[in-house]
Design an enzyme around this catalytic site. Sequence first.
Site, mmCIF file in Angstrom:
data_model
loop_
_atom_site.group_PDB
_atom_site.id
_atom_site.type_symbol
_atom_site.label_atom_id
_atom_site.label_comp_id
_atom_site.label_asym_id
_atom_site.label_seq_id
_atom_site.Cartn_x
_atom_site.Cartn_y
_atom_site.Cartn_z
ATOM 1 C CG ASP A 182 -1.820 1.197 1.309
ATOM 2 O OD1 ASP A 182 -2.274 1.654 0.237
ATOM 3 O OD2 ASP A 182 -2.088 1.704 2.421
ATOM 4 C CB SER A 183 0.164 4.778 -0.577
ATOM 5 O OG SER A 183 -1.023 4.758 0.188
ATOM 6 C CB CYS A 232 -3.034 0.803 -2.626
ATOM 7 S SG CYS A 232 -3.100 2.578 -2.921
ATOM 8 C CD GLU A 256 -0.541 6.618 6.619
ATOM 9 O OE1 GLU A 256 0.583 6.688 7.131
ATOM 10 O OE2 GLU A 256 -0.934 5.631 5.956
ATOM 11 C CB CYS A 264 -9.388 4.527 0.706
ATOM 12 S SG CYS A 264 -7.835 4.906 1.511
ATOM 13 C CG HIS A 293 -5.265 4.667 4.840
ATOM 14 N ND1 HIS A 293 -4.680 4.225 3.687
ATOM 15 C CD2 HIS A 293 -4.257 5.173 5.605
ATOM 16 C CE1 HIS A 293 -3.377 4.453 3.742
ATOM 17 N NE2 HIS A 293 -3.099 5.030 4.898
HETATM 18 N N1 DGL Z 1 -4.575 3.143 1.113
HETATM 19 C C1 DGL Z 1 -4.641 3.977 -0.051
HETATM 20 C C2 DGL Z 1 -5.859 3.593 -0.876
HETATM 21 O O1 DGL Z 1 -6.473 2.582 -0.590
HETATM 22 C C3 DGL Z 1 -4.863 5.403 0.265
HETATM 23 C C4 DGL Z 1 -3.936 6.296 0.630
HETATM 24 C C5 DGL Z 1 -3.338 7.158 -0.401
HETATM 25 O O2 DGL Z 1 -3.922 8.165 -0.821
HETATM 26 O O3 DGL Z 1 -2.231 6.835 -0.688
HETATM 27 O O4 DGL Z 1 -6.205 4.296 -1.791
#
Ligand code: DGL
Length: 269
Positions: A12-13, A75, A152, A186, A188
């Site tokens: 993931d990012s 992600c 985060e 997302c 997160h």
């Molecule tokens: N976890 C990333 C996603 O699912 C989101 C965070 C990002 O913007 O990098 O899109």
Amino acid sequence: MDNSCRPIGVFDSGLGGLTTVNELRKILPCEDIVYLGDTARVPYGTKSRETVLRYAAQDFDFFKQFDVKFTIAACGTVSSVMALDGGFGELCTGVIIPAVEAACRATKNKKIGVIATGASIRSGSYGRLIRQLTPDAEVFSQACPMFVPLVENGYTARGCVPAEFFAREYLEPLKRGGVDTLILGCTHYPLLSDIISDVMGGGVTLISSGAEAAKYAKRLLTEKKILNPGTAHGTLRLFCTDSPELFRENAEHFIDIGGAKVERCGLGN
Ligand code: DGL
């Protein structure tokens, strides 16, 4: 090495993909997992399509050294952008297809909400796939750019005033639209599930894209007969591109990483 004993790669990012790792460890406890969080470059969701694709290629490359048997782009942003760009190969997946399939199964009134990063919503990938599976579905999409920084930084619990404020701002139109199913597009966002659920009301089913990707991976590995046959608990190796100490501190909000070592790695720029 025997195919089935090779690890699964998840990236993931940042930390959001740990929601996928969490689910993988529940449903596939014997698998070895290598996780990469590109914490030096998070968020991806505010970047251009070209940049997200370049980062994603580097993330995939990172796993070559581990000879992984399967890779999960945990992600939503990478998954959305890659869906427009030809999708994924046979031994990898993003989170969109698993999440959309789960949402289409869950909805009763065919009003499906999608919340995700700006890049994911702009790509239109979630909406397109939902309509492919459920042509008469009504889709309500909403970008939630403040959610990733809140998560985060650990601002996720009920009672957190900024998180509740942005949740009401973003979710009100979907609530008014009458969605009965909401894709957390997302990875997160499941960390904000309590707050999201409070705003949407208990009757709305929340679909965690990260957890659905883990279930999807289990189905594919089972079909391909490459589940790890061992009985011992799998190992977890964690990598990030910024400070391992910060990663560990923030990761504790997502998952019990126990004694897993967090290592710093570089990705090509
Ligand atoms: N976890 C990333 C996603 O699912 C989101 C965070 C990002 O913007 O990098 O899109």
